[in-house]
Design an enzyme around this catalytic site. Structure first.
Site, PDB file in Angstrom:
ATOM      1  N   ARG A   5       0.840  -1.203   0.000  1.00  0.00           N
ATOM      2  CA  ARG A   5       0.000   0.000   0.000  1.00  0.00           C
ATOM      3  C   ARG A   5       0.876   1.255   0.000  1.00  0.00           C
ATOM      4  O   ARG A   5       0.564   2.241  -0.670  1.00  0.00           O
ATOM      5  CB  ARG A   5      -0.952  -0.008   1.204  1.00  0.00           C
ATOM      6  N   LYS A  34      -2.560   6.744   1.436  1.00  0.00           N
ATOM      7  CA  LYS A  34      -2.342   7.195   2.810  1.00  0.00           C
ATOM      8  C   LYS A  34      -1.330   8.335   2.765  1.00  0.00           C
ATOM      9  O   LYS A  34      -0.162   8.158   3.108  1.00  0.00           O
ATOM     10  CB  LYS A  34      -1.845   6.030   3.665  1.00  0.00           C
TER      11      LYS A  34
END
Ligand SMILES: *Cc1c(COP(=O)(O)O)cnc(C)c1O
Length: 345
Positions: A88, A190
């Site tokens: 991620r 993120k």
């Protein structure tokens, strides 16, 4: 003022930790320059010295991850799906034109950092964990809006208790009118910039005694997207596990893990789909999930003048409780994990 310098593993009250920064012994740092990462090292210095022109300071070229280390009953230390965090972060880096830190090296660096701070991993049975914060920032001399000439990848750790007060006690949330992301913006990454904008709605929610703000989809403002910095799930009256699907939601590793456990361990039907904020009656239970939040049951949701209560404002519902027990049982090593979910430090 709290003197964090004075805190040591010997004096910590493991069972009553909040979610706040405590300086631990070592952090990992690696610098990228001229097209490559240096070999990286552990350092005792918790200050970062960077150019005043760093893109992270002016243009939000920064991303991070959040993970935990769990002390098992036999004293060993577990990481939960660390390769997912590495992947991620790679995607977050790509979105911001930052050089990814190689996946294998990411996991190895996490391992090294936890090992070096072993004394700070809370004992089994205290309910506390070692929170792990990898991050990357654009650094080096720069002024125009462009990708940085140099990067810092670092990992620090800090022991934490529950993110929302009360742990498995339900709490209430309020739907905000602010958006956290744009439809094709950076909501699924993120990245630092998503969170600066969440401080105002989050603080307004807390002032009204809610745990956090709930964000609707930025295009139509009719569907639930995120619960503060956690994902949403609901359990329908006919035992379906439902969670929103949207390109602007941060893909929570906890959420995907719960989807698997709901289906394979609890026998529920699992669906990613629209969660209309004016159709909350379809759920008998609801919760917020994430590494920090674990599973935080949602007691009720305030939407305009309406307050919708799910299972109860004071007690966790039975399905949420089973999901929680399954998840933390796996993380602490008490329950058999699906293949490759638990990685030993
Ligand atoms: C990190 C984060 C989550 C939770 O993701 P996990 O991988 O489960 O920790 C959910 N929503 C937002 C906005 C986040 O930043």
């Amino acid at each position: 003022m709290m003197n964090t310098e004075a805190v040591t593993p010997e004096t910590l009250d493991w069972e009553n930790l909040g979610f706040s920064y405590i300086k631990t012994d070592y952090r990992y740092v690696s610098y990228w320059k001229d097209g490559e990462w240096d070999e990286g090292e552990l350092t005792r210095d918790n200050q970062v010295h960077i150019s005043e022109g760093s893109t992270a300071l002016h243009y939000g070229q920064s991303c991070f991850e959040g993970m935990k280390a769990y002390r098992a009953a036999d004293g060993s230390i577990n990481l939960f799906r660390p390769y997912e965090n590495a992947e991620r972060m790679k995607r977050s880096c790509e979105r911001l034109l930052m050089p990814a830190f190689p996946v294998e090296r990411f996991v190895e660096a996490v391992r090294e950092t936890v090992e070096a701070n072993e004394q700070w991993v809370p004992p089994y049975g205290t309910g506390s964990t070692l929170y792990i914060r990898p991050y990357m920032i654009g650094v080096g001399d720069n002024i125009g809006v462009r990708a940085a000439p140099e990067y810092l990848f670092a990992i620090f750790v800090t022991p934490v208790g529950p993110y929302f007060k009360g742990g498995l006690t339900p709490s209430d949330f309020v739907v905000t009118q602010y958006d956290r992301a744009a439809p094709y913006g950076t909501g699924a990454s993120k990245v630092g910039g998503n969170y600066g904008g969440s401080l105002l709605p989050g603080t307004e929610a807390k002032k009204r005694n809610f745990s956090d703000a709930i964000y609707l989809d930025p295009a139509t403002h009719t569907k639930i997207e995120e619960v503060g910095s956690a994902n949403f799930f609901g359990i329908t009256h006919d035992d379906k596990f439902i969670t929103p699907k949207s390109p602007s939601i941060l893909p929570s590793i906890t959420k995907y893990s719960l989807m698997y456990l709901a289906e394979h361990r609890l026998g529920l039907t699992v669906e990613e789909g629209d969660v209309y904020v004016d159709q909350l009656d379809r759920f008998k239970e609801a919760g917020a999930c994430g590494t920090a939040a674990v599973i935080s049951p949602i007691g009720g949701i305030q939407y305009g003048d309406d307050f919708h209560v799910f299972y109860s404002e004071t007690e966790v519902g039975p399905v949420t409780k089973r999901l929680y027990n399954e998840l933390i049982g796996i993380q602490y090593g008490d329950i058999a994990a699906p293949e490759n979910w638990v990685v030993k430090v």
